[in-house]
Design an enzyme around this catalytic site. Structure first.
Site, PDB file in Angstrom:
ATOM      1  N   CYS A 113      45.171  27.745  34.750  1.00 58.54           N
ATOM      2  CA  CYS A 113      46.088  27.384  35.904  1.00 58.54           C
ATOM      3  C   CYS A 113      45.630  26.224  36.849  1.00 58.54           C
ATOM      4  O   CYS A 113      46.702  25.932  37.500  1.00 58.54           O
ATOM      5  CB  CYS A 113      45.905  28.770  36.705  1.00 58.54           C
ATOM      6  SG  CYS A 113      46.396  30.339  35.937  1.00 58.54           S
ATOM      7  N   HIS A 246      48.892  27.468  44.298  1.00 58.39           N
ATOM      8  CA  HIS A 246      49.173  28.221  42.825  1.00 58.39           C
ATOM      9  C   HIS A 246      49.667  29.747  43.012  1.00 58.39           C
ATOM     10  O   HIS A 246      49.333  30.385  43.929  1.00 58.39           O
ATOM     11  CB  HIS A 246      47.804  28.407  42.096  1.00 58.39           C
ATOM     12  CG  HIS A 246      47.843  29.233  40.884  1.00 58.39           C
ATOM     13  ND1 HIS A 246      48.820  29.003  39.869  1.00 58.39           N
ATOM     14  CD2 HIS A 246      46.971  30.189  40.353  1.00 58.39           C
ATOM     15  CE1 HIS A 246      48.668  29.856  38.846  1.00 58.39           C
ATOM     16  NE2 HIS A 246      47.598  30.417  38.907  1.00 58.39           N
ATOM     17  N   ASN A 276      53.353  34.059  37.403  1.00 62.51           N
ATOM     18  CA  ASN A 276      52.151  33.282  37.431  1.00 62.51           C
ATOM     19  C   ASN A 276      52.454  32.199  36.088  1.00 62.51           C
ATOM     20  O   ASN A 276      52.510  32.837  34.934  1.00 62.51           O
ATOM     21  CB  ASN A 276      50.888  33.755  37.102  1.00 62.51           C
ATOM     22  CG  ASN A 276      49.664  32.850  36.989  1.00 62.51           C
ATOM     23  OD1 ASN A 276      49.896  31.673  36.997  1.00 62.51           O
ATOM     24  ND2 ASN A 276      48.511  33.350  37.197  1.00 62.51           N
TER      25      ASN A 276
HETATM   26  N1  ACO Z   1      50.876  49.285  37.189  1.00 63.01           N
HETATM   27  C1  ACO Z   1      50.373  50.328  37.639  1.00 63.01           C
HETATM   28  N2  ACO Z   1      49.203  50.708  37.806  1.00 63.01           N
HETATM   29  C2  ACO Z   1      48.177  49.586  37.500  1.00 63.01           C
HETATM   30  C3  ACO Z   1      48.698  48.569  36.950  1.00 63.01           C
HETATM   31  C4  ACO Z   1      50.203  48.249  36.875  1.00 63.01           C
HETATM   32  N3  ACO Z   1      50.745  47.168  36.189  1.00 63.01           N
HETATM   33  N4  ACO Z   1      47.642  47.428  36.621  1.00 63.01           N
HETATM   34  C5  ACO Z   1      46.626  48.248  37.282  1.00 63.01           C
HETATM   35  N5  ACO Z   1      46.941  49.409  37.525  1.00 63.01           N
HETATM   36  C6  ACO Z   1      46.168  50.363  38.305  1.00 63.01           C
HETATM   37  C7  ACO Z   1      44.635  50.343  37.651  1.00 63.01           C
HETATM   38  O1  ACO Z   1      44.545  51.151  36.678  1.00 63.01           O
HETATM   39  C8  ACO Z   1      43.803  51.097  38.923  1.00 63.01           C
HETATM   40  O2  ACO Z   1      44.143  52.487  38.847  1.00 63.01           O
HETATM   41  P1  ACO Z   1      42.709  53.289  39.389  1.00 63.01           P
HETATM   42  O3  ACO Z   1      42.654  52.782  40.790  1.00 63.01           O
HETATM   43  O4  ACO Z   1      43.391  54.568  39.045  1.00 63.01           O
HETATM   44  O5  ACO Z   1      41.618  53.114  38.597  1.00 63.01           O
HETATM   45  C9  ACO Z   1      44.748  50.428  40.105  1.00 63.01           C
HETATM   46  O6  ACO Z   1      45.847  50.201  39.615  1.00 63.01           O
HETATM   47  C10 ACO Z   1      44.160  49.196  40.765  1.00 63.01           C
HETATM   48  O7  ACO Z   1      43.674  48.439  39.915  1.00 63.01           O
HETATM   49  P2  ACO Z   1      43.359  46.773  40.177  1.00 63.01           P
HETATM   50  O8  ACO Z   1      42.947  46.056  38.763  1.00 63.01           O
HETATM   51  O9  ACO Z   1      41.995  47.158  40.908  1.00 63.01           O
HETATM   52  O10 ACO Z   1      44.487  46.363  40.859  1.00 63.01           O
HETATM   53  P3  ACO Z   1      44.263  44.927  41.872  1.00 63.01           P
HETATM   54  O11 ACO Z   1      45.139  45.425  43.109  1.00 63.01           O
HETATM   55  O12 ACO Z   1      43.457  44.254  41.788  1.00 63.01           O
HETATM   56  O13 ACO Z   1      45.743  44.199  41.220  1.00 63.01           O
HETATM   57  C11 ACO Z   1      45.825  42.124  39.568  1.00 63.01           C
HETATM   58  C12 ACO Z   1      45.471  43.586  39.631  1.00 63.01           C
HETATM   59  C13 ACO Z   1      47.607  42.295  40.004  1.00 63.01           C
HETATM   60  C14 ACO Z   1      45.701  41.589  38.196  1.00 63.01           C
HETATM   61  C15 ACO Z   1      45.035  41.316  40.796  1.00 63.01           C
HETATM   62  O14 ACO Z   1      43.785  41.827  40.395  1.00 63.01           O
HETATM   63  C16 ACO Z   1      45.147  39.988  40.481  1.00 63.01           C
HETATM   64  O15 ACO Z   1      46.326  39.331  41.031  1.00 63.01           O
HETATM   65  N6  ACO Z   1      44.008  39.353  40.083  1.00 63.01           N
HETATM   66  C17 ACO Z   1      43.818  37.812  40.025  1.00 63.01           C
HETATM   67  C18 ACO Z   1      44.700  37.326  39.142  1.00 63.01           C
HETATM   68  C19 ACO Z   1      44.371  35.659  39.028  1.00 63.01           C
HETATM   69  O16 ACO Z   1      44.610  35.097  40.088  1.00 63.01           O
HETATM   70  N7  ACO Z   1      44.098  35.226  37.927  1.00 63.01           N
HETATM   71  C20 ACO Z   1      43.753  33.816  37.939  1.00 63.01           C
HETATM   72  C21 ACO Z   1      44.853  32.646  37.099  1.00 63.01           C
HETATM   73  S1  ACO Z   1      45.212  33.545  35.618  1.00 63.01           S
HETATM   74  C22 ACO Z   1      45.031  32.184  34.527  1.00 63.01           C
HETATM   75  O17 ACO Z   1      44.255  31.291  34.727  1.00 63.01           O
HETATM   76  C23 ACO Z   1      45.616  32.281  32.984  1.00 63.01           C
END
Ligand code: ACO
Length: 319
Positions: A113, A246, A276
């Site tokens: 990214c 980003h 993204n």
């Molecule tokens: N729909 C419904 N529920 C979901 C989903 C979904 N799509 N995905 C996860 N959940 C659930 C999980 O199972 C978890 O359930 P639990 O509490 O029963 O265990 C709960 O939701 C919370 O999951 P988390 O993974 O903690 O959710 P979070 O709030 O962290 O959001 C996300 C996930 C959106 C992926 C976030 O962590 C994020 O944006 N991370 C950073 C991404 C990023 O910046 N990446 C770098 C760039 S990418 C690159 O370089 C290619």
């Protein structure tokens, strides 16, 4: 000393749309969860046969038109991408072949990214060194090709698109500073499995991410990156006109804006419509802000990105 400035911007989004409601039908997720946790509502997806270089070409031509310059004048091409059309030639060379400015150096940079910020920093250095007078800098990605549509942790996030800027020399900066960083010790948190020497998996090679761990590191590193950019230029937070971040997750963007004491109406946000798009996300957001008239000549912009590697960085830009 010669410095570089942005002469024009361009972008391209493929026509295909994948909405949260489409994803609801495919996997165990909801529109409400995706919007609340990421800010994303839809993302653009390439048509069958449409490639990263196709999108890069559209964005590049739009940037050339915006700057009133001809493709034959370009003497450097750098494309940030982690989704190249082919293993080689690189996307920069393939784009050069399309534009017809044969002979100039052309390369691609793979920094996930942060690819566009890395590419912009390199092009700025070429111009400062007097080795380029017109550099095309592109971020282009077909991330949908690396996304496992059965993995709700990643399928909801990624989209396709391209953005570009044309950089030229100037007496007054333009690009005030760029800062690039990487930390290669967290491979297990974010990677795309498979490769030429590691081997490809018969079931497919996709992005794997430990989302919440990556989230925390991204917020931390981006907070440090924006401080670093301001300190290096001896500027206070109030000097900034726009944050062009980003577009990974609205909550990461909000955290960076809060750190800068900026209200969200001074942040260019496209994540709802684009998701993204990795390397494409910053130049896409920049082009949106320029074309809708929010970003004006003379504005001070802070561009930042964080991605797989980890890689991260910033560019402080007088537009
Ligand atoms: N729909 C419904 N529920 C979901 C989903 C979904 N799509 N995905 C996860 N959940 C659930 C999980 O199972 C978890 O359930 P639990 O509490 O029963 O265990 C709960 O939701 C919370 O999951 P988390 O993974 O903690 O959710 P979070 O709030 O962290 O959001 C996300 C996930 C959106 C992926 C976030 O962590 C994020 O944006 N991370 C950073 C991404 C990023 O910046 N990446 C770098 C760039 S990418 C690159 O370089 C290619």
């Amino acid at each position: 000393m010669t410095r570089s400035r942005i002469l024009g911007t361009g972008s391209y989004l493929p026509a295909g749309l994948l909405t949260n409601f489409d994803l609801e039908k495919r996997m165990d997720t909801t529109d409400a969860w995706i919007r609340e946790r990421t800010g994303i509502e839809r993302r653009h997806i390439v048509a069958p046969g449409e490639t990263t270089v196709d999108m890069a070409e559209h964005a590049a031509r739009a940037a050339l038109t915006a700057a009133g310059r001809a493709a034959r004048e370009v003497d450097l091409i750098i494309v940030g991408t982690c989704t190249p059309d082919l293993i080689f030639p690189n996307c920069g060379v393939m784009l050069q072949g399309r534009l017809g400015n044969l002979g100039c150096p052309a390369l691609s940079v793979e920094a996930a990214c942060s690819g566009f910020i890395y590419a912009l920093s390199l092009a700025d250095k070429f111009i400062r060194a007097g080795e380029s007078k017109l550099a095309l800098v592109v971020g282009a990605e077909s991330l949908s090709k690396l996304t496992n549509m059965n993995d709700r942790g990643t399928a909801i996030l990624f989209g396709d698109g391209a953005g570009a800027v044309l950089l030229g020399p100037a007496a007054e900066p333009g690009i005030l500073s760029t800062h690039l960083h990487a930390d290669g010790s967290h491979l297990e948190l974010l990677r795309c499995t498979g490769g030429v020497s590691a081997g490809f998996h018969p079931e497919g090679d996709y992005i794997k991410m430990a989302g919440s761990e990556v989230f925390k590191i991204a917020v931390n590193m981006l907070g440090r990156a924006v401080d670093e950019a301001l300190e290096a230029n001896q500027l206070g937070r109030e000097a900034l006109t726009w944050l062009v971040p980003h577009q990974a997750n609205i909550r990461i963007i909000q955290a960076t804006a809060k750190k800068l004491g900026m209200s969200m109406d001074r942040v260019i946000v496209t994540v709802a419509d684009h998701g993204n798009t990795s390397s494409a996300s910053v130049p896409l957001a920049l082009d949106v802000g320029v074309r809708d008239g929010r970003i004006k000549r003379g504005d001070l912009l802070l561009l930042e990105a964080f991605g797989g590697g980890f890689t991260w960085g910033s560019a402080l830009v007088r537009y």
